[in-house]
Design a protein around this motif. Structure first.
Motif, PDB file in Angstrom:
ATOM      1  N   PHE B 110       0.851  -1.201   0.000  1.00  0.00           N
ATOM      2  CA  PHE B 110       0.000   0.000   0.000  1.00  0.00           C
ATOM      3  C   PHE B 110       0.876   1.236   0.000  1.00  0.00           C
ATOM      4  O   PHE B 110       1.850   1.319   0.733  1.00  0.00           O
ATOM      5  CB  PHE B 110      -0.926  -0.016   1.217  1.00  0.00           C
ATOM      6  CG  PHE B 110      -1.852  -1.201   1.214  1.00  0.00           C
ATOM      7  CD1 PHE B 110      -3.063  -1.132   0.539  1.00  0.00           C
ATOM      8  CD2 PHE B 110      -1.506  -2.376   1.834  1.00  0.00           C
ATOM      9  CE1 PHE B 110      -3.908  -2.226   0.512  1.00  0.00           C
ATOM     10  CE2 PHE B 110      -2.340  -3.461   1.807  1.00  0.00           C
ATOM     11  CZ  PHE B 110      -3.553  -3.393   1.154  1.00  0.00           C
ATOM     12  N   TYR B 265      -9.356  -1.179  -4.143  1.00  0.00           N
ATOM     13  CA  TYR B 265      -8.197  -0.736  -3.371  1.00  0.00           C
ATOM     14  C   TYR B 265      -8.604  -0.290  -1.973  1.00  0.00           C
ATOM     15  O   TYR B 265      -7.921  -0.576  -0.983  1.00  0.00           O
ATOM     16  CB  TYR B 265      -7.485   0.413  -4.092  1.00  0.00           C
ATOM     17  CG  TYR B 265      -6.166   0.782  -3.450  1.00  0.00           C
ATOM     18  CD1 TYR B 265      -5.007   0.073  -3.757  1.00  0.00           C
ATOM     19  CD2 TYR B 265      -6.079   1.811  -2.523  1.00  0.00           C
ATOM     20  CE1 TYR B 265      -3.806   0.381  -3.154  1.00  0.00           C
ATOM     21  CE2 TYR B 265      -4.874   2.118  -1.914  1.00  0.00           C
ATOM     22  CZ  TYR B 265      -3.742   1.414  -2.245  1.00  0.00           C
ATOM     23  OH  TYR B 265      -2.559   1.705  -1.632  1.00  0.00           O
ATOM     24  N   ALA B 269      -7.245  -1.856   1.327  1.00  0.00           N
ATOM     25  CA  ALA B 269      -6.557  -1.041   2.329  1.00  0.00           C
ATOM     26  C   ALA B 269      -7.233  -1.177   3.692  1.00  0.00           C
ATOM     27  O   ALA B 269      -6.578  -1.229   4.736  1.00  0.00           O
ATOM     28  CB  ALA B 269      -6.552   0.425   1.885  1.00  0.00           C
TER      29      ALA B 269
END
Lengths: 197, 734
Positions: B110, B265, B269
């Motif tokens: 990330f 994403y 995350a």
């Protein structure tokens, strides 16, 4: 979308906490139900043309864990369990019909709207606010349950209703946590009433 | 049974690892096992708990064995400890680095820039869509003026015209209470148009127009616009126009792509932290299962390894306690198995040797018992001596002959002092002297002397052969031949007597008759001188012939042994009657009698008792000077269970000038008168009654003869067979 960077100490602390939870894993299931933020406010079944239709109002209150997951794009699945039981005098009631309604709630970032999709029918609706979406989820309107012809008028029947946040549909990592931490176990108590034949 | 448990345990651990694998898979992607996820977790946690309990149980057991110092416990503890250290250290290192890897590896996926870029892409998409949406809103706002105040038929027509011009997919006029007044859509759809939500209607009532982007279920977007239709009068129904404009072309595809990327994403995350936790949890479970299984395996392995050693220790203890039949199960074919096999072989040989030794010992004991039986049945005395003259074996006859309890002296020196065992002391001295004179093997007659007489022992000594020709001991066999010699002597004298009677007595009568005839015939014819000579000579011949007759009769009497006539008699009366005859004799002597009243009834031959007393008194009278003193006494006494009668004749004469041992031999006398057969006959009479006789010099200065007789038949048989009669007071012996 900012993330907190964890430390290994934090992880080990979590691990130990997890082991503590593991050691007390055999707690009864009712423990999770007491923390439920879902509440069935009203429910009844109307008979129209020989078919019983369910109408119910469910108050869905999401906690911070669920709200954060929803905001980060995790889809939440709401499971509505409906069953009909025939009352028996000296034995446990017999389950004669079961119905499972699954609705998925997700946040659509591009449109900034909340999408509610009925998994059973595939029908999808969008709402500008989460509240509107939860209200729509909690509004059960004329859901056909069973034909009257299938019931014996001389017997009495109990209809039960329960709503659960389905943790089994979570992504894997989240599901592991949800298994061990009761905060993720959002559920209502069983709502039951005698079916008027 | 233990093997089954071990097998089940190993199978359980394998199942645990399989379930761990399933859990790891479901951690990454739940699709396969999402329904079983909770069960899998519970199985793993329960497995860890069971393993933990097993390990704790084994540790407690090992601790108890360690405290009790059970064989093998220390070795087992050391092995488990080493194994645990060997297992824990690398696993702990791997665990630590795995945690670091999870922590940093996941984070490295990330990036803030990616997040910012996605945010920017989303905003860009929104901006692009906003432009399109504003265009559509403007179009919709332009339409509402042409719709104001129209009836429903006209609206349908106008909406159709506007639809064609605007590029919308659906135009709908909605009245009060969400009533669809008129609608027009692209295509022949029979479905009702989707009405605006309450939030849209609320916004319109507040005087604002609405434009929004609606995601479509199958993908793509629809721009929804809603504008209030102006009313000419206040009585006109409030209406609004809703227009749906599909977002088509490249914009739609790009927006959809941005949305999906942003969502994925964002979800990833968000799941970063739970993923770390889940992986850590899974890794911890794997670690715990591995470690606990390893520790448990260490216990099993060490127990299996130590078990033969424990059984070896137990077997060794059993062998040390004398159990040679211990056999240990052969565990494996390794060195331990070889050791166990050697142990089993050793115990088998030991058992065989032990059994052989036992058989030999039994044989020896049996032989010894037989020997003891033989020795006990022997009338000869047998004494086995160690080289240092301690008694190894002595039979009963040896003790009886030597008048000492030799059997209780086994292990003690043969020479016993202070035990008043004269015979034994003399015998031991003789034997020891002969052996020490370097004469281990000899045969001889050993003469022992005691107060009561002489004993002749026919003795043979043989050395037991030992190592290097050094004697391992001696066996002395001896027999008391005193009575045998006496009997032989008696028999010889009897033969002499018979020959005297036969050879001498017969010619005596013709000699006497011839002498008397010569005297009668020639006495008157001779002168006085010759007559005197003849008279004296014939008188001497007759007198000597009479004396010889008396002597031959005495011998004849000695040799004659008619059967005893044992009756119950009053011994005191017989003593009184006989002594009375001697009160008035040619030679006056003072005779005193002391009779024990308890000596009333005795089983004996009355005639021989009288003869015995006559002989004793005659013997005393012949030895006494004028006015000599004789004391006769009777006494009743007991020796053990034997009832005895003692008769003592004592005088104040000259006493015995020769050995008291020989005084009872025939023709042995120290008197000027007598045949020398008086005391020999007395002794013979006494021995016929089973009694014994001793002679000694009395305190009065004369002789003392002591006769001891059994009072009845039982005592007689006991005295006849039991030569173990203890020494009595007065110096007599049994």
């Amino acid at each position: 979308m900012s993330e907190r960077s964890g430390t290994s100490g934090h992880l080990i602390g979590f691990m130990l906490a997890g082991l503590v939870v593991l050691s007390g894993f055999s707690a009864p299931p009712s423990y999770a139900a007491k923390n439920g933020d879902f509440a069935i406010q009203a429910a009844y079944a109307d008979e129209v043309d020989g078919v019983f239709y369910l109408n119910a109002t469910i108050d869905y209150q999401l906690n911070d864990f669920a709200l954060e997951a929803l905001a980060r794009g995790v889809a939440l699945t709401f499971e509505l369990k409906i069953d009909l039981r025939r009352v028996q005098r000296w034995r446990p009631d017999k389950n004669i019909a079961e119905l499972l309604q699954l609705n998925e709630l997700r946040y659509h970032a591009l449109s900034d709207r909340y999408l509610v999709r009925n998994i059973n029918s595939g029908e999808q609706q969008s709402f500008q606010t989460l509240r509107a979406a939860l209200l729509e989820l909690g509004d059960i309107h004329d859901l056909p349950v069973i034909d009257r012809a299938l019931l014996n008028p001389k017997r009495s029947y109990i209809m039960r209703l329960k709503s659960i946040l389905d943790i089994r549909s979570f992504p894997g990592p989240l599901r592991v946590l949800a298994v061990f931490f009761g905060d993720w176990r959002l559920t209502s108590d069983w709502y039951r009433w005698r079916l008027q034949l | 049974m233990r093997s089954i448990f071990t097998f089940l345990g190993i199978a359980g651990v394998l199942l645990l690892f399989i379930s761990l694998g399933m859990m790891i898979r479901s951690t990454g992607d739940a699709s396969s096992f999402n329904r079983l996820h909770e069960v899998i977790l519970i199985i793993n946690v329960a497995g860890v708990a069971v393993l933990l309990l097993l390990v704790i149980g084994n540790m407690i057991r090992l601790g108890r064995e360690y405290r009790q110092h059970l064989p093998g416990a220390r070795l087992k503890a050391r092995m488990v400890g080493m194994f645990v250290v060997l297992a824990v250290v690398p696993v702990a290192v791997v665990y630590y680095f795995s945690l670091q890897f999870i922590q940093r590896g996941i984070d490295s996926y990330f990036d803030v820039q990616i997040e910012t870029g996605l945010d920017d892409a989303l905003r860009l998409s929104r901006s692009a869509l906003d432009l399109r949406m504003n265009d559509y809103l403007t179009q919709t706002q332009d339409m509402v003026d042409s719709l104001a105040g129209r009836d429903e038929q006209a609206l349908v027509s106008i909406l159709g015209s506007l639809l064609r011009d605007s590029g919308a997919s659906e135009l709908t006029v909605v009245g009060q209470n969400s009533r669809i007044v008129a609608t027009s859509s692209v295509g022949a759809s029979i479905a009702l148009p989707s009405l605006p939500g309450d939030d849209v209607q609320l916004q319109l009532r507040q005087g604002y127009s609405f434009v929004g982007l609606d995601p479509v279920g199958g993908g793509g977007f629809v721009v929804r616009t809603a504008v209030t239709i102006p009313r000419f009068t206040t009585t006109d129904e409030p209406r609004m126009l809703q227009g749906l404009y599909p977002v088509t072309g490249r914009l739609s595809g790009l927006a959809e792509s941005v949305q999906q990327a942003y969502t994925r994403y964002g979800e990833a995350a968000y799941l970063r932290k739970p993923l770390k936790y889940s992986l850590t949890l899974t890794l911890t479970l794997v670690l715990l299962v591995s470690l606990l299984a390893a520790v448990w395996g260490a216990f099993l392995w060490s127990r299996r390894l130590v078990a033969p050693i424990q059984s070896l220790v137990a077997g060794t203890r059993a062998v040390a306690e004398g159990d040679f039949h211990t056999r240990l199960p052969t565990p494996t074919r390794d060195e331990i198995g070889f050791l166990v096999n050697s142990f089993n072989d050793m115990t088998r040989r030991l058992a065989d040797a032990h059994e052989t030794a036992n058989r030999s010992q039994h044989a020896v004991e049996s032989e010894r018992a037989n020997l003891a039986t033989v020795l006990a049945g022997l009338s000869s005395g047998v004494v086995a001596l160690e080289p240092d003259f301690t008694v190894r074996i002595a039979n009963r006859a040896a003790g009886a002959i030597l008048q000492a309890d030799l059997q209780s002296r086994v292990g003690a020196p043969l020479t016993m002092t202070g035990l008043n065992a004269q015979l034994l002391d003399q015998f031991a001295a003789v034997v020891q002297q002969r052996i020490e004179e370097d004469e281990p093997n000899w045969r001889d007659e050993v003469v022992l002397r005691t107060d009561t007489g002489r004993h002749v022992l026919n003795t043979a000594c043989t050395a037991l052969l030992g190592d290097n020709d050094i004697p391992a001991g001696y066996v002395v066999v001896f027999d008391d031949v005193t009575e045998l010699l006496q009997a032989q002597r008696d028999a010889a004298w009897g033969e002499v007597a018979r020959r005297l009677a036969h050879e001498i007595k017969n010619p005596l009568t013709p000699i006497q008759l011839s002498a008397e005839r010569m005297r009668r015939r020639y006495l008157d014819t001779m002168n006085d001188t010759d007559a005197k000579v003849l008279d004296r000579a014939t008188h001497t011949i007759v007198q000597q012939v009479e004396a010889m007759k008396a002597m031959v009769d005495a011998f004849s009497e000695y040799a004659r042994a008619p059967a005893l006539d044992i009756t119950r008699i009053d011994l005191n009366r017989i003593v009184s009657e006989v002594t009375e005859l001697y009160r008035t004799g040619e030679i006056g002597m003072e005779l005193s009698v002391s009779l024990d009243r308890s000596v009333a009834s005795v089983e004996a031959d009355a005639g021989r008792m009288r003869q015995m007393l006559h002989n004793l008194l005659r013997n005393a009278r012949e030895a006494l000077p004028v006015d000599g003193k004789v004391v006769v006494s009777t006494t009743r006494r007991h020796e053990g269970s034997v009832e005895l009668v003692e008769i003592v004749v004592e005088d104040d004469g000259p006493g015995f000038s020769i050995s008291t041992e020989q005084i009872f031999e025939p023709y042995v006398t120290n008197k000027t008168k007598g045949t020398g057969l008086g005391l020999a006959i007395v002794k013979k009479l006494v021995e016929e009654h089973g009694g014994r006789i001793t002679a000694e010099n009395s305190e009065l200065g004369g002789a003392l003869v002591r006769v001891i007789l059994p009072a009845d038949e039982d005592g007689r048989s006991l005295l006849a067979h039991g030569r173990t009669m203890p020494v009595v007071s007065g110096g007599g012996i049994a």
